[in-house]
Design a protein around this motif. Structure first.
Motif, PDB file in Angstrom:
ATOM      1  N   GLY A 140    -159.702  16.656  35.412  1.00 14.77           N
ATOM      2  CA  GLY A 140    -159.463  16.372  34.586  1.00 14.77           C
ATOM      3  C   GLY A 140    -160.994  16.460  34.442  1.00 14.77           C
ATOM      4  N   SER A 141    -161.431  16.305  32.588  1.00 13.18           N
ATOM      5  CA  SER A 141    -162.512  16.176  32.452  1.00 13.18           C
ATOM      6  C   SER A 141    -162.907  15.689  32.222  1.00 13.18           C
ATOM      7  CB  SER A 141    -162.461  17.929  30.922  1.00 13.18           C
ATOM      8  OG  SER A 141    -162.201  18.694  31.703  1.00 13.18           O
ATOM      9  N   LEU A 142    -164.342  15.185  31.581  1.00 13.05           N
ATOM     10  CA  LEU A 142    -165.035  13.752  31.477  1.00 13.05           C
ATOM     11  C   LEU A 142    -165.296  14.286  29.576  1.00 13.05           C
ATOM     12  CD1 LEU A 142    -168.313  14.615  33.592  1.00 13.05           C
ATOM     13  CD2 LEU A 142    -166.910  12.001  33.712  1.00 13.05           C
ATOM     14  N   THR A 143    -165.121  12.842  29.188  1.00  7.84           N
ATOM     15  CA  THR A 143    -165.050  12.630  28.016  1.00  7.84           C
ATOM     16  C   THR A 143    -166.473  13.274  26.849  1.00  7.84           C
ATOM     17  OG1 THR A 143    -165.363  10.694  28.190  1.00  7.84           O
ATOM     18  CG2 THR A 143    -163.275  10.775  27.762  1.00  7.84           C
ATOM     19  N   THR A 144    -167.204  12.818  27.939  1.00  7.64           N
ATOM     20  CA  THR A 144    -168.669  13.090  27.243  1.00  7.64           C
ATOM     21  C   THR A 144    -169.079  13.594  28.651  1.00  7.64           C
ATOM     22  OG1 THR A 144    -168.735  11.478  26.528  1.00  7.64           O
ATOM     23  CG2 THR A 144    -170.859  12.238  26.909  1.00  7.64           C
ATOM     24  N   ALA A 145    -169.874  14.728  28.522  1.00 11.90           N
ATOM     25  CA  ALA A 145    -171.102  15.365  29.214  1.00 11.90           C
ATOM     26  C   ALA A 145    -172.598  14.923  29.746  1.00 11.90           C
ATOM     27  CB  ALA A 145    -171.634  17.010  29.152  1.00 11.90           C
ATOM     28  N   ARG A 146    -172.073  14.654  30.971  1.00 13.69           N
ATOM     29  CA  ARG A 146    -173.394  13.698  31.404  1.00 13.69           C
ATOM     30  C   ARG A 146    -174.229  14.589  32.933  1.00 13.69           C
ATOM     31  NH1 ARG A 146    -171.860   8.249  30.733  1.00 13.69           N
ATOM     32  NH2 ARG A 146    -170.111   9.450  30.109  1.00 13.69           N
ATOM     33  N   TYR A 147    -175.467  14.256  32.770  1.00 16.75           N
ATOM     34  CA  TYR A 147    -175.844  13.823  34.755  1.00 16.75           C
ATOM     35  C   TYR A 147    -176.849  13.280  34.804  1.00 16.75           C
ATOM     36  CZ  TYR A 147    -180.118  16.024  33.360  1.00 16.75           C
ATOM     37  OH  TYR A 147    -181.279  16.853  32.622  1.00 16.75           O
ATOM     38  N   ILE A 148    -177.268  13.394  36.192  1.00 12.72           N
ATOM     39  CA  ILE A 148    -177.513  11.992  36.752  1.00 12.72           C
ATOM     40  C   ILE A 148    -177.299  10.481  35.582  1.00 12.72           C
ATOM     41  CG2 ILE A 148    -180.001  13.075  37.203  1.00 12.72           C
ATOM     42  CD1 ILE A 148    -181.280  12.690  34.353  1.00 12.72           C
ATOM     43  N   HIS A 149    -175.599  10.696  36.332  1.00 17.30           N
ATOM     44  CA  HIS A 149    -175.396   9.353  35.963  1.00 17.30           C
ATOM     45  C   HIS A 149    -175.008   8.807  37.290  1.00 17.30           C
ATOM     46  CE1 HIS A 149    -172.960  12.340  36.645  1.00 17.30           C
ATOM     47  NE2 HIS A 149    -171.507  12.074  37.236  1.00 17.30           N
ATOM     48  N   THR A 150    -174.175   7.315  37.265  1.00 19.06           N
ATOM     49  CA  THR A 150    -173.443   7.226  38.690  1.00 19.06           C
ATOM     50  C   THR A 150    -171.862   6.891  38.893  1.00 19.06           C
ATOM     51  OG1 THR A 150    -173.587   5.019  37.385  1.00 19.06           O
ATOM     52  CG2 THR A 150    -175.503   5.091  38.730  1.00 19.06           C
ATOM     53  N   ALA A 151    -171.863   6.961  39.822  1.00 14.71           N
ATOM     54  CA  ALA A 151    -169.475   6.866  39.708  1.00 14.71           C
ATOM     55  C   ALA A 151    -169.905   5.677  41.183  1.00 14.71           C
ATOM     56  CB  ALA A 151    -169.744   8.438  39.840  1.00 14.71           C
ATOM     57  N   THR A 152    -169.094   5.137  40.341  1.00 14.73           N
ATOM     58  CA  THR A 152    -168.727   4.165  41.374  1.00 14.73           C
ATOM     59  C   THR A 152    -166.936   3.724  41.363  1.00 14.73           C
ATOM     60  OG1 THR A 152    -170.409   2.516  40.364  1.00 14.73           O
ATOM     61  CG2 THR A 152    -168.920   1.312  41.811  1.00 14.73           C
ATOM     62  N   ALA A 192    -178.901   1.978  27.050  1.00 11.13           N
ATOM     63  CA  ALA A 192    -178.324   3.221  27.593  1.00 11.13           C
ATOM     64  C   ALA A 192    -179.630   3.631  28.498  1.00 11.13           C
ATOM     65  CB  ALA A 192    -179.233   4.825  26.196  1.00 11.13           C
ATOM     66  N   ARG A 193    -179.497   4.133  29.917  1.00 12.40           N
ATOM     67  CA  ARG A 193    -180.219   5.145  30.253  1.00 12.40           C
ATOM     68  C   ARG A 193    -178.775   6.075  32.254  1.00 12.40           C
ATOM     69  NH1 ARG A 193    -179.976  -0.848  33.229  1.00 12.40           N
ATOM     70  NH2 ARG A 193    -179.496  -1.393  31.308  1.00 12.40           N
ATOM     71  N   ALA A 194    -180.354   6.353  31.976  1.00 12.71           N
ATOM     72  CA  ALA A 194    -180.407   7.334  33.254  1.00 12.71           C
ATOM     73  C   ALA A 194    -180.961   6.499  35.191  1.00 12.71           C
ATOM     74  CB  ALA A 194    -180.491   8.878  33.036  1.00 12.71           C
ATOM     75  N   ILE A 195    -181.000   7.685  35.802  1.00 10.90           N
ATOM     76  CA  ILE A 195    -181.174   8.084  37.086  1.00 10.90           C
ATOM     77  C   ILE A 195    -181.314   6.629  37.251  1.00 10.90           C
ATOM     78  CG2 ILE A 195    -183.059   9.034  38.370  1.00 10.90           C
ATOM     79  CD1 ILE A 195    -184.532  10.079  36.285  1.00 10.90           C
ATOM     80  N   HIS A 196    -180.070   5.413  36.947  1.00 13.10           N
ATOM     81  CA  HIS A 196    -179.877   3.994  37.327  1.00 13.10           C
ATOM     82  C   HIS A 196    -179.441   4.194  39.119  1.00 13.10           C
ATOM     83  CE1 HIS A 196    -176.987   5.270  35.328  1.00 13.10           C
ATOM     84  NE2 HIS A 196    -176.204   5.032  35.804  1.00 13.10           N
ATOM     85  N   THR A 197    -178.502   2.705  39.286  1.00 12.00           N
ATOM     86  CA  THR A 197    -177.995   2.428  39.831  1.00 12.00           C
ATOM     87  C   THR A 197    -176.284   1.609  39.830  1.00 12.00           C
ATOM     88  OG1 THR A 197    -179.231   0.535  40.057  1.00 12.00           O
ATOM     89  CG2 THR A 197    -180.117   2.181  42.011  1.00 12.00           C
TER      90      THR A 197
END
Length: 206
Positions: A140-152, A192-197
């Motif tokens: 399935g497709s994400l609701t929002t396009a994104r990169y340099i995000h996190t996935a847990t 809002a944040r990117a390249i986080h942990t």
């Protein structure tokens, strides 16, 4: 052995750490890999990747092999190829191709043994790798396009994706449910944040 940045580091069942790919001091993508042995505090060369890449992902599979997927290569741009490292043989082999070339994505091992790859440079698409068949399929497709995000991976088996970048830094978050193969909104980060942990705590919070 080799200076590198934006590479991956994966703890193997042996206790060694596999460092793979990345960019050299000139910003060129690397195919080299190496192993760190904490018992001897030494580094040694590992087999080389079949494709030089950086900003990729590396995921330890239940078999003890490591799946490396996507990334960026100076000659070909975004990379769709994937490969597997076998610690016993110290070699890499092809692991099919992603349905979409991507970098800056995330890769999450699911309880099923499949690997969920999500997002990447301005992408909403996601896909699943099945190590049993060595194949990729659309998720399935994400609701929002994104990169340099996190996935847990959460205790529920769902995957929480948070933040990232999409023409601006994102505060949004969403949940992937493998049972329905769908994403749903998961509130918004306070900042809002990117390249986080992102770290799963014993309480189940992240």
């Amino acid at each position: 052995i080799t200076a590198r940045a934006i590479h991956t580091a994966t703890l193997l069942p042996s206790g060694q750490v596999l460092v793979a790919g990345g960019a050299d001091t000139g910003g060129n993508a690397l195919a080299s890999a190496e192993l760190y042995d904490p018992a001897t505090n030494t580094w040694s060369a590992a087999g080389s990747l079949t494709t030089a890449r950086d900003v990729h992902t590396a995921t330890l599979l239940p078999s003890g092999q490591v799946l490396v997927a996507g990334g960026y290569n100076d000659s070909s741009g975004f990379v769709a190829s994937a490969e597997r490292y076998d610690p016993a043989a110290n070699t890499w082999s092809a692991a099919g191709s992603l349905t979409t070339a991507r970098y800056g994505h995330t890769a999450t091992l699911l309880p099923s043994g499949q690997v969920l790859v999500a997002g990447g440079d301005y992408l909403t698409s996601a896909e699943l790798y099945d190590p049993a068949t060595n194949t990729w399929s659309a998720a399935g497709s994400l609701t929002t396009a994104r990169y340099i995000h996190t996935a847990t991976l959460l205790p529920s088996g769902q995957v929480l994706v948070a933040g990232g970048y999409n023409g601006g830094v994102l505060a949004s978050a969403e949940l992937y449910d493998r049972a329905t193969n769908t994403w749903s909104v998961a509130g918004s980060l306070i900042t809002a944040r990117a390249i986080h942990t992102a770290t799963l705590l014993p309480s189940g919070q992240v």
